[in-house]
Design a protein around this motif. Structure first.
Motif, short mmCIF file in Angstrom:
data_model
loop_
_atom_site.label_atom_id
_atom_site.label_comp_id
_atom_site.label_asym_id
_atom_site.label_seq_id
_atom_site.Cartn_x
_atom_site.Cartn_y
_atom_site.Cartn_z
N SER A 1 0.72 -1.05 0.07
CA SER A 1 -0.04 0.03 -0.06
C SER A 1 1.04 1.19 0.16
O SER A 1 2.05 1.11 0.32
N ASN A 2 0.32 2.37 -0.38
CA ASN A 2 1.07 3.57 -0.33
C ASN A 2 1.47 3.98 1.03
O ASN A 2 2.58 4.70 1.24
N LEU A 3 0.77 3.55 2.20
CA LEU A 3 0.73 3.92 3.55
C LEU A 3 2.38 3.17 3.85
O LEU A 3 3.21 3.70 4.40
N MET A 4 2.42 1.68 3.44
CA MET A 4 3.77 1.11 3.81
C MET A 4 4.97 1.97 2.99
O MET A 4 5.90 2.02 3.68
N ARG A 5 4.82 1.95 1.82
CA ARG A 5 5.64 2.75 1.01
C ARG A 5 6.15 3.94 1.73
O ARG A 5 7.28 4.25 1.60
N ASN A 6 5.29 4.70 2.11
CA ASN A 6 5.42 6.14 2.48
C ASN A 6 6.19 5.95 3.83
O ASN A 6 7.57 6.89 4.24
N ILE A 7 5.90 5.11 4.81
CA ILE A 7 6.57 4.74 5.88
C ILE A 7 7.91 4.22 5.82
O ILE A 7 8.89 4.69 6.39
N ASN B 1 9.80 4.76 3.17
CA ASN B 1 10.71 5.88 2.64
C ASN B 1 11.11 6.66 3.68
O ASN B 1 12.32 7.16 3.68
N LYS B 2 10.23 6.96 4.56
CA LYS B 2 10.54 7.71 5.92
C LYS B 2 11.70 7.44 6.77
O LYS B 2 12.63 7.77 7.17
N LEU B 3 11.64 6.00 6.98
CA LEU B 3 12.65 5.16 7.80
C LEU B 3 13.91 5.17 7.01
O LEU B 3 14.90 5.27 7.50
N ARG B 4 13.89 4.99 5.57
CA ARG B 4 15.06 4.97 4.87
C ARG B 4 15.71 6.26 5.02
O ARG B 4 17.33 6.27 5.06
N LYS B 5 15.09 7.27 4.77
CA LYS B 5 15.69 8.77 4.83
C LYS B 5 16.16 9.09 6.15
O LYS B 5 17.18 9.65 6.30
N ASN B 6 15.37 8.65 7.28
CA ASN B 6 16.08 8.92 8.72
C ASN B 6 17.32 8.20 8.84
O ASN B 6 18.14 8.71 9.35
N HIS B 7 17.34 6.82 8.21
CA HIS B 7 18.64 6.05 8.46
C HIS B 7 19.85 6.74 7.66
O HIS B 7 20.94 6.63 8.31
N ARG B 8 19.60 7.13 6.67
CA ARG B 8 20.50 7.94 5.68
C ARG B 8 21.21 9.09 6.47
O ARG B 8 22.30 9.25 6.61
N ILE B 9 19.98 9.94 6.77
CA ILE B 9 20.44 11.21 7.83
C ILE B 9 21.37 10.78 9.01
O ILE B 9 22.47 11.52 9.06
N LEU B 10 21.21 9.79 9.70
CA LEU B 10 21.60 9.15 10.84
C LEU B 10 23.19 8.81 10.22
O LEU B 10 24.10 9.13 11.15
N SER B 11 23.10 7.86 9.32
CA SER B 11 24.58 7.38 9.04
C SER B 11 25.54 8.31 8.54
O SER B 11 26.66 8.07 8.53
N GLU B 12 25.07 9.53 8.26
CA GLU B 12 25.95 10.56 7.57
C GLU B 12 26.28 11.44 8.66
O GLU B 12 27.27 12.07 8.34
N GLN B 13 26.16 11.13 9.93
CA GLN B 13 26.62 11.91 11.00
C GLN B 13 28.25 11.45 11.24
O GLN B 13 28.43 10.42 10.91
N GLY C 1 15.72 17.01 7.40
CA GLY C 1 14.61 16.23 7.04
C GLY C 1 14.28 15.10 7.77
O GLY C 1 13.38 14.28 7.64
N PHE C 2 15.15 14.73 8.94
CA PHE C 2 14.71 13.79 9.75
C PHE C 2 13.41 13.94 10.48
O PHE C 2 12.97 15.22 10.93
N ASP C 3 12.60 12.84 10.45
CA ASP C 3 11.11 12.94 11.11
C ASP C 3 11.24 12.00 12.62
O ASP C 3 11.61 10.79 12.37
N PHE C 4 11.20 12.74 13.60
CA PHE C 4 11.25 12.07 14.98
C PHE C 4 10.19 10.82 15.16
O PHE C 4 10.21 10.26 16.09
N SER C 5 9.11 10.99 14.43
CA SER C 5 7.99 10.05 14.50
C SER C 5 8.22 8.77 13.87
O SER C 5 7.33 7.97 14.56
N TYR C 6 9.54 8.64 13.42
CA TYR C 6 9.50 7.17 12.60
C TYR C 6 10.69 6.69 13.27
O TYR C 6 11.88 7.21 12.90
N PHE C 7 10.75 5.75 14.03
CA PHE C 7 11.91 4.73 14.06
C PHE C 7 11.57 3.30 14.34
O PHE C 7 10.22 3.13 14.45
#
Length: 115
Positions: free
Chosen positions: A37-43, A45-57, A75-81
């Motif tokens: 579903s779009n919901l799963m895909r969006n979540i 994507n947010k988790l992948r983006k959060n991980h990328r941002i953290l790993s670049e530190q 662009g980190f979203d603290f709602s998604y972990f």
């Protein structure tokens, strides 16, 4: 003889074969492994983006320190972990896959990488 799980053609070859060729095998697996579903895909994507941002530190010996404002501006979203770990001393870490973060005082955040 069996039929191909993707196209229904008769399969020639080994008795445990499920597909008539690589193209059918790939098409079948792609259909079954895509986000449902779009919901799963969006979540995801947010988790992948959060991980990328953290790993670049900048990590030193598996740890890094940054600020909430810096992560938010990237662009980190603290709602998604992916998991929450509370240690015996009460320390609470939120993990995005293998990288965890702990909220500290005055906007600071401690990052840790699981080995």
């Amino acid at each position: 003889m069996q039929d191909c799980l993707e196209c229904g053609e008769k399969i020639i070859g080994r008795s445990d074969k499920k597909f008539c060729n690589d193209s059918c095998r790939n098409a079948y697996n792609n259909k079954h492994n895509k986000d449902s579903s779009n919901l799963m895909r969006n979540i995801n994507n947010k988790l992948r983006k959060n991980h990328r941002i953290l790993s670049e530190q900048k990590f030193t010996e598996g740890k890094a320190k940054t600020t909430r404002n810096k992560l938010t501006s990237e662009g980190f979203d603290f709602s998604y972990f992916t998991s929450l770990k509370i240690y015996k001393n009460g320390a609470e870490y939120r993990f995005v896959y293998d990288i965890g973060y702990k909220l500290l005082e005055e906007d600071w955040i401690l990052l840790v990488r699981k080995e």
